[in-house]
Design a protein around this motif. Structure first.
Motif, short mmCIF file in Angstrom:
data_model
loop_
_atom_site.label_atom_id
_atom_site.label_comp_id
_atom_site.label_asym_id
_atom_site.label_seq_id
_atom_site.Cartn_x
_atom_site.Cartn_y
_atom_site.Cartn_z
N SER A 26 4.85 5.72 -1.31
CA SER A 26 6.30 5.54 -1.38
C SER A 26 6.99 5.99 -0.11
O SER A 26 6.59 6.98 0.51
CB SER A 26 6.86 6.33 -2.56
OG SER A 26 6.36 5.85 -3.78
N PHE A 27 8.04 5.27 0.25
CA PHE A 27 8.92 5.75 1.31
C PHE A 27 10.32 5.19 1.09
O PHE A 27 10.52 4.23 0.37
CB PHE A 27 8.38 5.41 2.71
CG PHE A 27 8.06 3.96 2.96
CD1 PHE A 27 8.96 3.13 3.60
CD2 PHE A 27 6.83 3.44 2.58
CE1 PHE A 27 8.66 1.81 3.85
CE2 PHE A 27 6.52 2.11 2.82
CZ PHE A 27 7.43 1.29 3.45
N ASP A 191 5.13 -9.41 1.90
CA ASP A 191 4.44 -8.60 0.90
C ASP A 191 3.99 -7.26 1.44
O ASP A 191 3.34 -6.50 0.72
CB ASP A 191 3.27 -9.36 0.30
CG ASP A 191 2.27 -9.83 1.35
OD1 ASP A 191 2.39 -9.40 2.51
OD2 ASP A 191 1.36 -10.61 0.99
N ASP A 192 4.32 -6.95 2.71
CA ASP A 192 4.02 -5.62 3.24
C ASP A 192 5.09 -5.21 4.26
O ASP A 192 5.89 -6.03 4.72
CB ASP A 192 2.62 -5.54 3.85
CG ASP A 192 2.41 -6.51 5.01
OD1 ASP A 192 3.37 -6.82 5.73
OD2 ASP A 192 1.26 -6.98 5.19
N TRP A 193 5.10 -3.93 4.61
CA TRP A 193 6.16 -3.41 5.48
C TRP A 193 6.07 -3.97 6.90
O TRP A 193 7.11 -4.18 7.55
CB TRP A 193 6.13 -1.89 5.51
CG TRP A 193 7.27 -1.32 6.31
CD1 TRP A 193 7.20 -0.73 7.53
CD2 TRP A 193 8.66 -1.36 5.98
NE1 TRP A 193 8.45 -0.36 7.98
CE2 TRP A 193 9.36 -0.75 7.04
CE3 TRP A 193 9.38 -1.84 4.88
CZ2 TRP A 193 10.75 -0.60 7.03
CZ3 TRP A 193 10.75 -1.70 4.87
CH2 TRP A 193 11.42 -1.09 5.94
N ASP A 194 4.88 -4.21 7.40
CA ASP A 194 4.75 -4.83 8.73
C ASP A 194 5.47 -6.18 8.75
O ASP A 194 6.13 -6.54 9.72
CB ASP A 194 3.28 -5.02 9.10
CG ASP A 194 2.60 -3.72 9.48
OD1 ASP A 194 3.33 -2.75 9.80
OD2 ASP A 194 1.36 -3.66 9.46
N ALA A 237 12.84 4.20 7.94
CA ALA A 237 11.98 4.42 6.78
C ALA A 237 11.25 5.74 6.95
O ALA A 237 10.72 6.02 8.03
CB ALA A 237 10.97 3.28 6.64
N ASN A 238 11.25 6.54 5.90
CA ASN A 238 10.59 7.86 5.95
C ASN A 238 9.87 8.10 4.63
O ASN A 238 10.37 7.76 3.57
CB ASN A 238 11.61 8.99 6.16
CG ASN A 238 12.43 8.81 7.42
OD1 ASN A 238 13.60 8.48 7.34
ND2 ASN A 238 11.82 9.01 8.58
N ASN A 239 8.70 8.72 4.71
CA ASN A 239 7.94 8.98 3.49
C ASN A 239 8.25 10.34 2.90
O ASN A 239 7.80 10.66 1.80
CB ASN A 239 6.44 8.84 3.73
CG ASN A 239 5.89 9.99 4.55
OD1 ASN A 239 6.57 10.55 5.41
ND2 ASN A 239 4.64 10.35 4.31
N ARG A 265 6.83 0.60 -1.45
CA ARG A 265 5.45 0.98 -1.12
C ARG A 265 4.86 -0.03 -0.16
O ARG A 265 5.20 -1.21 -0.21
CB ARG A 265 4.58 1.05 -2.39
CG ARG A 265 5.03 2.11 -3.36
CD ARG A 265 4.23 2.04 -4.65
NE ARG A 265 4.67 3.06 -5.59
CZ ARG A 265 4.18 4.28 -5.65
NH1 ARG A 265 3.21 4.64 -4.81
NH2 ARG A 265 4.64 5.15 -6.52
N ASP A 266 3.99 0.43 0.70
CA ASP A 266 3.34 -0.47 1.66
C ASP A 266 1.98 -0.90 1.12
O ASP A 266 1.36 -0.16 0.36
CB ASP A 266 3.17 0.23 3.01
CG ASP A 266 2.91 -0.78 4.10
OD1 ASP A 266 3.19 -1.96 3.89
OD2 ASP A 266 2.42 -0.37 5.16
#
Length: 266
Positions: A26-27, A191-194, A237-239, A265-266
């Motif tokens: 999570s972040f 579907d992902d943070w990248d 973005a920070n976790n 979530r990544d």
């Protein structure tokens, strides 16, 4: 359950990309902009739902309006502002989606428009306002992603804008409305943070502004708008939540306003 706040409230910039912590699990994500109508902001976060509602009442009492809410990692968070132009705010929440929708319809009969929806701990939570630039709001509840994409295209053709999105409990929820401002919208859904970072850069290069990020049902949803006046923007973005709060303060100190919250979530 409903709650009404009774108070009456009376550029072409540089698209700024700030460092992102790309992390597993999570972040927290924040979207920032300059040249907003806001004059002051506050931020609250609570692990207990009852405390979250108490915090909203406190900020209402201090003359602030809710700008956005988010639930993630057992926290209810909200960002508030003065200078929104709203005349009145209210919130409603129900565990049953049909009851939630009925409550929203009842508020609409009283002149309120639903502008924000969030799901957390099994609760559907909606923020409603009087005096916004949006009218004729419509709530769409769609089961499948591909069908939701079709609904977005259909609503855009009908002259609606997408105001908020909430993917939760197997549904894609969209709030659509007519706007007093002419807007061209676009979205990306990696579907992902990248993929999010790449999509934002591409949209910025095309002249769009980032206005909202959401996460749910295994994908991210980024909403963009193209306006006549571009503004300086940033996102972080920070976790770690305490780091995220410090990131908010740093952007505030640099003249940015927090316009959107998300957790994913990544």
């Amino acid at each position: 359950m409903q709650k009404i706040n009774k108070k009456i409230l009376g550029v072409v910039g540089i698209m700024l990309f700030l460092p992102i912590m790309v992390l597993a699990e999570s972040f927290w994500v924040g979207v920032f902009a300059k040249s907003t109508p806001y004059t002051d902001q506050t931020f609250t976060s609570n692990k207990k739902f009852s405390h979250f509602k108490d915090a909203i009442n406190t900020e209402w009492g201090n003359g602030f309006d809710i700008v956005d809410i988010s639930y993630g990692d057992d926290r209810w968070s909200a960002v508030y502002a003065k200078g929104t132009g709203y005349k009145q705010q209210a919130y409603t929440h129900h565990r049953d989606l049909k009851k939630f929708r009925a409550s929203v319809a009842a508020y609409k009969q009283k002149g309120f428009e639903l502008l924000n929806i969030e799901n957390g701990e099994g609760e559907w939570f909606g923020v409603l306002v009087k005096g916004s630039k949006y009218t004729g709001t419509e709530l769409e509840i769609i089961r499948y992603w591909e069908e939701f994409r079709k609904v977005i295209r259909k609503r855009w053709k009908e002259g609606y804008v997408l105001v908020d999105v909430e993917p939760a409990e197997g549904f894609w929820i969209g709030i659509f409305a007519k706007s007093t401002e002419q807007k061209v919208q676009a979205y990306s859904s990696p579907d992902d943070w990248d993929g999010v970072s790449t999509a934002i850069k591409q949209r910025w290069d095309d002249g769009y502004s980032l206005v909202k990020i959401e996460y749910g049902i295994g994908r991210w949803f980024c909403l963009f708008e193209k306006n006549a006046d571009k503004k300086a923007e940033a996102y972080v973005a920070n976790n770690q939540f305490n780091v995220f709060r410090r990131s908010i303060k740093k952007r505030w100190d640099k003249g940015f306003h927090l316009i959107d919250l998300a957790e994913g979530r990544d």
